[in-house]
Scaffold this motif. Structure first.
Motif: not given
Lengths: 121, 166, 551
Positions: C475-489, C494-505
């Protein structure tokens, strides 16, 4: 501006405060202007005093949109309408101008201070 | 006076509380007393040699093992539920009964609700000071809700696997 | 299927009666909401945005046709005609009335089903391999051990008020289809070199706000000592897990703060003090094993020419066989996965009609066995090759023949802000947008295995930490944003995904996924999945592809 909302105990339905009653339509809710804040607080308290009728009454922020008042937060718009993935389910199924107005509500929504939601569980 | 409910020979009964539950700064009174672990450790010798019945209140964070050597001298141990959701006292009671072999009274203090009667009885509690105004009858009903149990525990109920083998 | 006896049935009836009484007391005002909430949660009943939601256990994901029909009946009678299969192999009904909940629990109990411990700070419904009993690569049938744990954990006297919820997953196969390494306890059934059956015990995995991969604290626990060892783990956790901060209360935090070695030492010390009476007698183990109805497999040829010629003239069937049909341990049989992920569908949702059809097909062609998967799909674990065309036909008639298992459109998504009181953003529409973007199945097949997992908040019910591509709604100031991450399993690697970059609309997510996929296709070497390419090539090329315009 604010509206008082809650979920009805018996079925969980989203309800709004209107003149001492709980109604299902957002459009029928009493709107408390900033200068009437006290009346809003009183309505919340009245809801809390009806524990066999509603669960967890609280105030939500609303704002005037192009077609009338609508909840400011996205969460509250979804509560007032129903799930966006099933347009025939929930309050939105009724259709009509009031529902269309809510669906058309735009502008940056804003959290209403009900953060830390996990603590409410 | 809060109600005391005791479980004796499988029956829940309202009982008179012979013990005085003493705060750490309260003056010692005559007769049976319940003290905090800290106070008990400080004053135990004087108390016990006086021939008095003594109980110890155990906070949820306190290790029941710290009482191990004193248990034969104690009439009562009272694990405290600071909130009913805090389940540490269930382990305390289980260890008291199953590992340390304590045969005295195990009393539930604190946020003690009838909804947990079943769990408390199974872990070996046999006296209860309910915080919800519930009666011995309520406790009897709640604790006896299930005709079967799946685990061996500190009570004497036969678990499902024993019933099945019969 | 494990067959309930009179004891199991009495237990469910008693539980339903208990809840009926509690609901009556709540409605009469004898219980406050604060007192009632933990009671309803222990029976899987949540109050969500629009109504109550009832989460029903599907113990270790296994269902009979009559149980599936019971779900269909509930969906029709007390809900809006559908249910939602979850990432813990359970099913949720979204529109339940509190007043109806006792009747629903009664109906469930009549079909050996329940909602016990599907919520609350207790040992939750144990999850297991949906291919159990059908896959060739398992050391032992994990359902037997799941049932052992179901009984042990049901109304456990000591461990029903833990610091936080507690989830156990069991697999008997090295190919992990249970996400065992992101559970509070993950168990892998194995045989030691001397043939002794045992468990690798992994502890302290989890997702949520602070994700961890579980650590192995015992390589080989003799199978017969399972319950005493679980008791020891739970006891250490119950005593020492944090209770002052809900975000730090899971066992993963205790394991991480003590260190896995110290945690293991404490467990061993506790375990050493428990006697043999803490374990289940061998006779009961044998009884539970025997209570699983034996399956009468026929001796069949390993190939079906009729099927092969049918597939040669039916592209849809051929694709279904390629993607949704998996190898069975017996010649002439196959495992059929049913995707609840058709274009436009809500991931995991099934209508009453679809549930009834799956029940019919399981009865007619599937030896009466149905499974739910943690990836929100269904499985018919035992289908003859000669019946596959009929099963495909039967599924397709109700919109369940979509052949996209393990492809990019086979997305895990939590209910998100469309239903959930905890969510910050919607998950379902994002899943639908990505699925629509890859509706061209030729392209999706060319991309290959790619697991997209979407959560609508940090609690991570949509498993975004272990997605090849993870998507987290914020929730970015009341708007829906989405944070992408890569490489999880969430699988054996098993591995934990790492954040790709700033959240996207919201409207930029499908585009971004598209760019990630194109980057992968440009970089991939022979046989690499998206995950393999990411692991080899690293984050940078993907990051550049998505954020190039921003520079």
């Amino acid at each position: 501006m604010k509206v008082v909302t809650a979920n009805r105990l018996i079925d969980g339905e989203v309800v709004f405060w209107r003149a001492g009653q709980w109604v299902e339509r957002f459009a029928e809710a009493d709107v408390f202007a900033a200068e009437d804040a006290e009346r809003g607080d009183e309505a919340v308290q009245a809801g809390k005093d009806q524990p066999t009728l509603v669960v967890d009454p609280y105030l939500i922020d609303i704002a005037d949109g192009p077609s009338g008042p609508a909840p400011v937060s996205y969460r509250e718009r979804i509560r007032a309408l129903g799930p966006t993935n099933e347009p025939d389910h929930g309050k939105q199924a009724e259709g009509g101008a009031a529902i269309a107005a809510l669906q058309a509500a735009t502008g940056a929504a804003r959290s209403t201070g009900r953060v830390d939601l996990i603590r409410r569980k | 006076m809060p109600t005391l409910i005791r479980l004796i020979d499988g029956r829940f009964e309202a009982a008179e509380d012979r013990f005085t539950d003493l705060a750490d700064d309260a003056e010692l009174v005559a007769g049976p007393v319940i003290l905090s672990l800290t106070r008990f450790q400080a004053e135990s010798d004087a108390l016990v040699t006086a021939g008095r019945q003594v109980g110890v209140r155990l906070a949820a964070s306190e290790a029941v093992e710290d009482l191990a050597y004193d248990l034969p001298r104690l009439a009562l141990v009272a694990p405290v539920f600071p909130k009913f959701r805090d389940g540490r006292a269930f382990t305390t009671a289980t260890l008291l009964r199953q590992r340390l072999g304590f045969t005295g009274e195990v009393r539930a203090l604190g946020d003690v609700l009838r909804e947990q009667a079943f769990f408390m009885v199974r872990c070996g509690f046999d006296s209860f000071v309910p915080a919800d105004g519930s009666t011995a009858e309520d406790w009897s009903r709640a604790a006896g809700r299930f005709r079967h149990v799946y685990q061996r525990a500190a009570d004497d109920r036969a678990p499902a696997f024993v019933e099945r083998a019969q | 299927m494990y067959r309930y006896d009179a004891i199991d049935r009495d237990f469910l009836a008693d539980r339903a009666a208990e809840f009926r009484g509690q609901v009556a007391r709540r409605l009469a005002g004898e219980l406050t909401e604060d007192q009632f909430k933990p009671l309803r949660l222990m029976n899987g009943l949540y109050l969500q945005l629009h109504a109550y939601m009832l989460r029903v256990a599907v113990p270790y994901g296994a269902l009979s046709p009559s149980q599936m029909r019971a779900f269909a009946h509930i969906a029709r009678t007390w809900d809006k005609g559908y249910g939602h299969f979850t990432t813990r192999q359970n099913i949720q009904f979204n529109w339940v009335r509190l007043g109806d909940a006792p009747d629903i629990l009664d109906h469930l109990a009549r079909h050996d089903l329940h909602a016990i411990q599907t919520s609350g700070n207790c040992i939750r419904n144990v999850t297991s391999d949906p291919y159990a009993g059908a896959t060739a690569d398992e050391a032992d049938d994990p359902r037997v051990w799941s049932e052992v744990i179901r009984q042990w954990s049901t109304l456990h006297p000591e461990f029903s008020f833990l610091p936080r919820k507690f989830k156990i997953a069991i697999t008997g196969s090295e190919a992990d289809r249970t996400a065992a390494k992101v559970h509070d306890i993950g168990l892998v059934v194995r045989r030691a070199e001397d043939g002794e059956l045992g468990f690798e015990v992994m502890v302290g995995g989890g997702q949520g706000r602070t994700p961890y991969i579980a650590r192995t604290i015992r390589q080989h626990l003799p199978a017969s000592r399972l319950l005493s060892y679980l008791d020891a783990i739970l006891r250490v956790y119950n005593r020492h897990g944090r209770r002052d901060n809900i975000y730090k209360a899971r066992i993963k935090i205790l394991v991480a703060s003590l260190g896995a070695e110290e945690f293991a030492r404490q467990v061993d010390e506790e375990w050493a003090r428990s006697g043999p009476e803490a374990d289940l007698p061998d006779t009961e183990l044998a009884r539970i094993r025997g209570a699983f109805a034996p399956i009468a497999f026929e001796a069949l040829p390993a190939r079906s020419e009729a099927l092969e010629s049918a597939a040669a003239s039916d592209r849809g069937l051929a694709r279904f066989l390629r993607n949704n049909v998996k190898a069975h341990k017996r010649p002439g049989y196959a495992i059929v996965e049913i995707a609840l992920k058709a274009p436009g569908a809500t991931p995991g949702d099934a209508s009453a009609e679809q549930m009834d059809r799956v029940a019919d097909l399981a009865e007619r062609y599937g030896l009466g066995d149905i499974r739910a998967t943690h990836e929100q799909n269904l499985v018919l674990p035992h289908v003859k090759l000669t019946d596959l065309a009929a099963v495909y036909q039967g599924l397709s008639e109700v919109g369940l023949g979509y052949p996209n298992i393990n492809l990019i459109s086979d997305i895990i998504a939590c209910p998100g802000l469309d239903y959930c009181a905890l969510a910050n953003a919607r998950a379902i529409p994002v899943a639908q947008a990505i699925a629509e973007r890859f509706a061209d199945l030729d392209r999706a097949e060319n991309v290959g295995e790619l697991k997209v997992k979407i959560s609508g908040c940090i609690n991570a019910c949509g498993h975004h930490h272990v997605g090849h591509i993870g998507v987290l709604g914020v929730d970015k100031k009341g708007e829906e944003y989405y944070q992408l991450s890569l490489g999880g399993s969430g699988a054996q690697d098993a591995s934990l995904a790492q954040i790709l970059g700033p959240a996207l609309p919201a409207d930029a997510v499908a585009d971004a996924v598209d760019r990630l996929v194109e980057t992968y296709l440009a970089l991939r070497q022979d046989g690499e999945r998206f995950l393999d390419t990411y692991r080899r090539a690293g984050m940078n090329p993907f990051k550049e592809a998505v954020y190039a315009d921003a520079h």
